[in-house]
Design a protein around this motif. Sequence first.
Motif, PDB file in Angstrom:
ATOM      1  N   ARG A  70      -6.803   6.352  17.089  1.00 23.37           N
ATOM      2  CA  ARG A  70      -6.022   7.216  16.078  1.00 23.37           C
ATOM      3  C   ARG A  70      -7.111   8.054  15.099  1.00 23.37           C
ATOM      4  O   ARG A  70      -6.602   9.054  14.828  1.00 23.37           O
ATOM      5  CB  ARG A  70      -5.064   6.110  15.482  1.00 23.37           C
ATOM      6  N   ASP A  71      -8.117   7.498  15.221  1.00 19.91           N
ATOM      7  CA  ASP A  71      -9.119   8.334  14.303  1.00 19.91           C
ATOM      8  C   ASP A  71      -9.891   9.453  14.989  1.00 19.91           C
ATOM      9  O   ASP A  71     -10.914   9.408  15.039  1.00 19.91           O
ATOM     10  CB  ASP A  71     -10.032   7.114  13.675  1.00 19.91           C
ATOM     11  N   ARG A  88       0.913  -1.292   0.044  1.00 24.10           N
ATOM     12  CA  ARG A  88      -0.024   0.060   0.039  1.00 24.10           C
ATOM     13  C   ARG A  88       0.753   1.157  -0.054  1.00 24.10           C
ATOM     14  O   ARG A  88       0.445   2.415  -0.517  1.00 24.10           O
ATOM     15  CB  ARG A  88      -1.036   0.043   1.133  1.00 24.10           C
ATOM     16  N   ASP A  89       2.016   1.279   0.389  1.00 27.59           N
ATOM     17  CA  ASP A  89       2.881   2.352   0.511  1.00 27.59           C
ATOM     18  C   ASP A  89       3.767   2.578  -0.865  1.00 27.59           C
ATOM     19  O   ASP A  89       4.821   2.442  -0.951  1.00 27.59           O
ATOM     20  CB  ASP A  89       4.150   2.156   1.769  1.00 27.59           C
ATOM     21  N   GLN A 116     -12.928   9.909  10.934  1.00 27.50           N
ATOM     22  CA  GLN A 116     -12.847  10.064   9.284  1.00 27.50           C
ATOM     23  C   GLN A 116     -13.162   8.720   8.719  1.00 27.50           C
ATOM     24  O   GLN A 116     -13.259   8.690   7.590  1.00 27.50           O
ATOM     25  CB  GLN A 116     -11.709  10.888   8.789  1.00 27.50           C
ATOM     26  N   THR A 175      -2.145   5.405   4.690  1.00 24.58           N
ATOM     27  CA  THR A 175      -3.725   5.712   4.944  1.00 24.58           C
ATOM     28  C   THR A 175      -4.566   4.302   4.984  1.00 24.58           C
ATOM     29  O   THR A 175      -4.692   4.049   3.792  1.00 24.58           O
ATOM     30  CB  THR A 175      -4.055   6.956   4.567  1.00 24.58           C
ATOM     31  N   SER A 184     -10.695   6.609   8.232  1.00 23.04           N
ATOM     32  CA  SER A 184      -9.323   6.308   8.135  1.00 23.04           C
ATOM     33  C   SER A 184      -8.368   6.811   8.955  1.00 23.04           C
ATOM     34  O   SER A 184      -8.321   7.954   9.616  1.00 23.04           O
ATOM     35  CB  SER A 184      -9.020   6.660   6.557  1.00 23.04           C
ATOM     36  N   VAL A 185      -7.214   6.030   9.031  1.00 23.82           N
ATOM     37  CA  VAL A 185      -6.152   6.602   9.872  1.00 23.82           C
ATOM     38  C   VAL A 185      -4.689   6.473   9.027  1.00 23.82           C
ATOM     39  O   VAL A 185      -4.525   5.175   8.312  1.00 23.82           O
ATOM     40  CB  VAL A 185      -5.970   5.541  11.205  1.00 23.82           C
ATOM     41  N   THR A 186      -3.867   7.251   9.034  1.00 23.85           N
ATOM     42  CA  THR A 186      -2.629   7.015   8.511  1.00 23.85           C
ATOM     43  C   THR A 186      -1.508   6.440   9.722  1.00 23.85           C
ATOM     44  O   THR A 186      -1.442   7.116  10.521  1.00 23.85           O
ATOM     45  CB  THR A 186      -2.034   8.667   8.241  1.00 23.85           C
ATOM     46  N   SER A 233       4.580   5.562   5.342  1.00 28.26           N
ATOM     47  CA  SER A 233       3.298   5.647   6.288  1.00 28.26           C
ATOM     48  C   SER A 233       2.156   5.477   5.096  1.00 28.26           C
ATOM     49  O   SER A 233       2.181   5.598   3.939  1.00 28.26           O
ATOM     50  CB  SER A 233       3.049   6.978   6.774  1.00 28.26           C
TER      51      SER A 233
END
Lengths: 175, 175
Positions: free
Chosen positions: B153-154, A153-154, B158, A162, B160-162, A160
Amino acid sequence: YGAQQLAANDPMWGYFTAIAGQDGEIDAEELQRCLTQSGFTGGYSPFSLDTCRIMIAMLDRDFTGKMGFNEFKELFTALNGWKQNFMMFDQDRSGSIEHNEMTQAVNAMGYRISPQAVNAIIKRYNKGGRIFFDDYVACCVKLRALSDNFKRRDTMQQGSVTFPYDDFIMCTMAI
Amino acid sequence: YGAQQLAANDPMWGYFTAIAGQDGEIDAEELQRCLTQSGFTGGYSPFSLDTCRIMIAMLDRDFTGKMGFNEFKELFTALNGWKQNFMMFDQDRSGSIEHNEMTQAVNAMGYRISPQAVNAIIKRYNKGGRIFFDDYVACCVKLRALSDNFKRRDTMQQGSVTFPYDDFIMCTMAI
Ligand SMILES: [Ca+2]
Ligand SMILES: [Ca+2]
Ligand SMILES: [Ca+2]
């Protein structure tokens, strides 16, 4: 023809078909039996069914819960690497990997993770401060599969990713 | 005083201290013994040590690998919920959860995940198409812990989380 022909000439093909049985694929029970009977774990305890399931999950890109021939060969290569790695980093010959040894093993496998993350991993996989071969392999499988999922995914190699919630759950619960 | 006093009046305190032994905390072996001896799993198979370890990991916010009294009570509440849930969704009384039943159970627990993610979970936790109580609990523990880690973390909710790589590994390998 082609792929099938090549497989038939492979010395591991006969071994694979004997284990796989009629459906031509290897499930967790068959894998456990084969790794126990082949003496792969040697002096270490045999693999638990759970470890065998996550080994298959790691390679099971088509989500059948079973392994074909190429996946089986890929797993054997990985397993041999982890076994050598385990014996090499068990420097005090205790038959298990302890804290310092684990830090070195993780680094040697090329994972760049913080001491805090190594601690979290050790907390999860140790029994009385020791990580035994079965748990070590389960740990290596998970670390590799999660790192693969992350890297895939990166795409921009930013270090990092998402994750939407559903994707996060799918790629962490499957392992 | 205070917290200790309250704990001493709690009917579960004596039970907790008997299990925890000298160090005043419960590790995976102690938890397994206690859940087996208390008859909690009833007609179902006893919990594996691995399931006990991930139960502790879920609640182990200070990363000691052990449970204090409050964590122990929290675990019992969660376990009772999952047991009721398991019995309720085992609609055909097969003693295990099958595909349709799992979809309903996951929805009932309030997780909004795609059919694809439910499939991935079932592939990981089934034995011959059936999910048994031990694996069901392991699955619930992981799903809850991963969802908690995600939500924490969210902060903007939203969906989604980075994740930086190290954080991703730490919060998925610990469970
Ligand atoms: Ca050692
Ligand atoms: Ca204790
Ligand atoms: Ca059922």
